[in-house]
Design a protein around this motif. Sequence first.
Motif, PDB file in Angstrom:
ATOM      1  N   GLY A 298      -4.047   5.822  -3.337  1.00 25.53           N
ATOM      2  CA  GLY A 298      -5.062   4.900  -3.813  1.00 25.53           C
ATOM      3  C   GLY A 298      -4.490   3.593  -4.337  1.00 25.53           C
ATOM      4  O   GLY A 298      -5.164   2.862  -5.055  1.00 25.53           O
ATOM      5  N   TYR A 299      -3.249   3.280  -3.962  1.00 27.54           N
ATOM      6  CA  TYR A 299      -2.573   2.074  -4.455  1.00 27.54           C
ATOM      7  C   TYR A 299      -2.616   1.000  -3.376  1.00 27.54           C
ATOM      8  O   TYR A 299      -2.081   1.181  -2.284  1.00 27.54           O
ATOM      9  CB  TYR A 299      -1.126   2.406  -4.811  1.00 27.54           C
ATOM     10  N   LYS A 300      -3.302  -0.111  -3.675  1.00 24.37           N
ATOM     11  CA  LYS A 300      -3.349  -1.266  -2.783  1.00 24.37           C
ATOM     12  C   LYS A 300      -3.275  -2.525  -3.637  1.00 24.37           C
ATOM     13  O   LYS A 300      -3.999  -2.645  -4.621  1.00 24.37           O
ATOM     14  CB  LYS A 300      -4.629  -1.289  -1.965  1.00 24.37           C
ATOM     15  N   VAL A 301      -2.416  -3.466  -3.248  1.00 32.66           N
ATOM     16  CA  VAL A 301      -2.302  -4.753  -3.926  1.00 32.66           C
ATOM     17  C   VAL A 301      -2.257  -5.834  -2.855  1.00 32.66           C
ATOM     18  O   VAL A 301      -1.489  -5.739  -1.895  1.00 32.66           O
ATOM     19  CB  VAL A 301      -1.023  -4.838  -4.793  1.00 32.66           C
TER      20      VAL A 301
ATOM     21  N   LYS B 274       0.846  -1.189   0.000  1.00 29.92           N
ATOM     22  CA  LYS B 274       0.000   0.000   0.000  1.00 29.92           C
ATOM     23  C   LYS B 274       0.886   1.247   0.000  1.00 29.92           C
ATOM     24  O   LYS B 274       1.922   1.271   0.661  1.00 29.92           O
ATOM     25  CB  LYS B 274      -0.884   0.026   1.246  1.00 29.92           C
ATOM     26  N   LYS B 275       0.463   2.232  -0.768  1.00 30.39           N
ATOM     27  CA  LYS B 275       1.106   3.545  -0.725  1.00 30.39           C
ATOM     28  C   LYS B 275       0.062   4.544  -0.250  1.00 30.39           C
ATOM     29  O   LYS B 275      -0.989   4.691  -0.882  1.00 30.39           O
ATOM     30  CB  LYS B 275       1.655   3.926  -2.091  1.00 30.39           C
TER      31      LYS B 275
END
Length: 103
Positions: A82-85, A77-78
């Motif tokens: 809005g970046y989640k993997v 996550k960043k």
Amino acid sequence: MYAIVDIAGKQFKVTQDQFVYAPLMEGEEGASVEFDNVMLIDNDGKVEVGAPVVKGAKVSGKIIGHVKGDKVIVFKKKRRKGYKVKNGHRQQFTKVLIEKISK
């Protein structure tokens, strides 16, 4: 009696009639395997250390089956972007029954 054995790059302390979950090896269920990289043998307090292996020592076993380990969750996550993997991984192992330690 126990021995320290190198199986596929990992060291295991094994005794007779013990199950070991080693990294995935080739071979069918029920096949017998031998490990020659025995680094130490302890026979009732008499310890023999190899340099790097004990000559003439072997550990024989039998492949019980191929299994998968517990699931490991990999989450990245960043913040504020809005970046989640989210990924999962299950490592494959070979279950080996140690039958005999011989010198």
